[in-house]
Motif scaffolding. Sequence first.
Motif, PDB file in Angstrom:
ATOM      1  N   PRO A 182       0.788  -1.243   0.000  1.00 10.68           N
ATOM      2  CA  PRO A 182       0.000   0.000   0.000  1.00 10.68           C
ATOM      3  C   PRO A 182       0.817   1.289   0.000  1.00 10.68           C
ATOM      4  N   SER A 183       2.087   1.222   0.426  1.00 12.19           N
ATOM      5  CA  SER A 183       2.884   2.445   0.539  1.00 12.19           C
ATOM      6  C   SER A 183       3.927   2.619  -0.548  1.00 12.19           C
ATOM      7  N   THR A 184       4.447   1.515  -1.083  1.00 13.95           N
ATOM      8  CA  THR A 184       5.534   1.604  -2.063  1.00 13.95           C
ATOM      9  C   THR A 184       5.386   0.513  -3.114  1.00 13.95           C
ATOM     10  N   PRO A 185       5.802   0.834  -4.341  1.00 16.27           N
ATOM     11  CA  PRO A 185       5.820  -0.218  -5.364  1.00 16.27           C
ATOM     12  C   PRO A 185       7.049  -1.118  -5.182  1.00 16.27           C
ATOM     13  N   ALA A 186       6.994  -2.270  -5.762  1.00 18.92           N
ATOM     14  CA  ALA A 186       8.135  -3.186  -5.725  1.00 18.92           C
ATOM     15  C   ALA A 186       9.387  -2.456  -6.197  1.00 18.92           C
ATOM     16  N   GLY A 187      10.474  -2.628  -5.470  1.00 13.74           N
ATOM     17  CA  GLY A 187      11.754  -2.021  -5.825  1.00 13.74           C
ATOM     18  C   GLY A 187      12.009  -0.659  -5.218  1.00 13.74           C
ATOM     19  N   ALA A 188      10.968   0.008  -4.710  1.00 15.78           N
ATOM     20  CA  ALA A 188      11.151   1.325  -4.090  1.00 15.78           C
ATOM     21  C   ALA A 188      11.758   1.149  -2.691  1.00 15.78           C
ATOM     22  N   VAL A 189      12.417   2.193  -2.207  1.00 18.50           N
ATOM     23  CA  VAL A 189      12.993   2.149  -0.866  1.00 18.50           C
ATOM     24  C   VAL A 189      11.852   1.996   0.144  1.00 18.50           C
ATOM     25  N   LEU A 190      11.930   0.950   0.947  1.00 11.81           N
ATOM     26  CA  LEU A 190      10.919   0.689   1.968  1.00 11.81           C
ATOM     27  C   LEU A 190      11.443   1.041   3.364  1.00 11.81           C
ATOM     28  N   VAL A 191      12.662   0.593   3.685  1.00  5.61           N
ATOM     29  CA  VAL A 191      13.249   0.810   4.998  1.00  5.61           C
ATOM     30  C   VAL A 191      14.686   1.295   4.831  1.00  5.61           C
ATOM     31  N   VAL A 192      15.064   2.257   5.640  1.00  2.90           N
ATOM     32  CA  VAL A 192      16.439   2.722   5.695  1.00  2.90           C
ATOM     33  C   VAL A 192      16.903   2.565   7.136  1.00  2.90           C
ATOM     34  N   ASP A 193      17.880   1.703   7.351  1.00  3.99           N
ATOM     35  CA  ASP A 193      18.489   1.568   8.677  1.00  3.99           C
ATOM     36  C   ASP A 193      19.671   2.527   8.722  1.00  3.99           C
ATOM     37  N   PHE A 194      19.720   3.333   9.780  1.00  7.53           N
ATOM     38  CA  PHE A 194      20.805   4.302   9.880  1.00  7.53           C
ATOM     39  C   PHE A 194      21.233   4.478  11.323  1.00  7.53           C
ATOM     40  N   THR A 195      22.452   4.964  11.474  1.00 11.15           N
ATOM     41  CA  THR A 195      23.014   5.277  12.774  1.00 11.15           C
ATOM     42  C   THR A 195      23.131   6.788  12.858  1.00 11.15           C
ATOM     43  N   LEU A 196      22.611   7.339  13.935  1.00 12.46           N
ATOM     44  CA  LEU A 196      22.647   8.779  14.154  1.00 12.46           C
ATOM     45  C   LEU A 196      23.301   9.018  15.505  1.00 12.46           C
ATOM     46  N   ALA A 197      24.499   9.608  15.469  1.00 13.89           N
ATOM     47  CA  ALA A 197      25.275   9.869  16.689  1.00 13.89           C
ATOM     48  C   ALA A 197      25.399   8.599  17.534  1.00 13.89           C
ATOM     49  N   GLY A 198      25.668   7.488  16.854  1.00 13.66           N
ATOM     50  CA  GLY A 198      25.898   6.222  17.542  1.00 13.66           C
ATOM     51  C   GLY A 198      24.652   5.426  17.888  1.00 13.66           C
ATOM     52  N   GLN A 199      23.469   5.972  17.652  1.00 11.74           N
ATOM     53  CA  GLN A 199      22.206   5.290  17.951  1.00 11.74           C
ATOM     54  C   GLN A 199      21.590   4.760  16.662  1.00 11.74           C
ATOM     55  N   LYS A 200      21.049   3.557  16.709  1.00 10.97           N
ATOM     56  CA  LYS A 200      20.413   2.942  15.549  1.00 10.97           C
ATOM     57  C   LYS A 200      18.965   3.417  15.420  1.00 10.97           C
ATOM     58  N   TYR A 201      18.557   3.670  14.176  1.00 12.42           N
ATOM     59  CA  TYR A 201      17.183   4.045  13.836  1.00 12.42           C
ATOM     60  C   TYR A 201      16.814   3.367  12.531  1.00 12.42           C
ATOM     61  N   SER A 202      15.525   3.336  12.264  1.00 10.49           N
ATOM     62  CA  SER A 202      15.035   2.908  10.962  1.00 10.49           C
ATOM     63  C   SER A 202      14.048   3.955  10.474  1.00 10.49           C
ATOM     64  N   ALA A 203      14.101   4.220   9.183  1.00  9.41           N
ATOM     65  CA  ALA A 203      13.117   5.077   8.527  1.00  9.41           C
ATOM     66  C   ALA A 203      12.258   4.157   7.667  1.00  9.41           C
ATOM     67  N   LEU A 204      10.961   4.200   7.858  1.00  7.83           N
ATOM     68  CA  LEU A 204      10.024   3.373   7.112  1.00  7.83           C
ATOM     69  C   LEU A 204       9.214   4.260   6.187  1.00  7.83           C
ATOM     70  N   ASN A 205       9.253   3.960   4.914  1.00  7.08           N
ATOM     71  CA  ASN A 205       8.413   4.684   3.967  1.00  7.08           C
ATOM     72  C   ASN A 205       7.038   4.023   3.981  1.00  7.08           C
ATOM     73  N   GLY A 206       6.225   4.440   4.932  1.00  5.78           N
ATOM     74  CA  GLY A 206       4.928   3.821   5.164  1.00  5.78           C
ATOM     75  C   GLY A 206       3.758   4.582   4.592  1.00  5.78           C
TER      76      GLY A 206
END
Length: 161
Positions: free
Chosen positions: A44-68
């Motif tokens: 429902p949020s993204t077509p096949a092949g589009a960025v869905l999740v980005v795992d990143f570290t910000l100032a040593g802390q882990k986060y995820s960005a979800l294209n929801g």
Amino acid sequence: MATTQKIISVLWFDGDGLEAAEFYCSLLPDSRIDRIVRAPADNPSTPAGAVLVVDFTLAGQKYSALNGGPHFKFTEAVSFMVVTEDQAENDRLTDALSAVPEAEQCGWVKDRWGLSWQITPRRMLELLADPDPARSKRAFEAMMTMKRIDIAAVEQAVAGA
């Protein structure tokens, strides 16, 4: 994503999670994009092949960005506090992150995705916790009059100037 961090905050974006993560990582040391996961199929949020999740570290802390998708927006009920070491760092981060100047208050800013940040000098935290209640009160009262924290002005207020 291999990590020893037990809890990872997930930030919900409307298709621009990679852009946001790259921007955030550009601002602070010990920050990087760790992994990009593409949608394996249409959803429902993204077509096949589009960025869905980005795992990143910000100032040593882990986060995820979800294209929801556009379903949920950030609110002030959740914010990130960045403890700054001096006025220059405080001003640099405030300038970079504040996209809604009218939302600025007491060091709080809102970025272009609607995420709230508290840009807080370490010295401000020390003054608010001063064991002398009169000094702490003067620090708090000075901060409450500010949009962006001016640590020299807070120091003057604490000194009674």
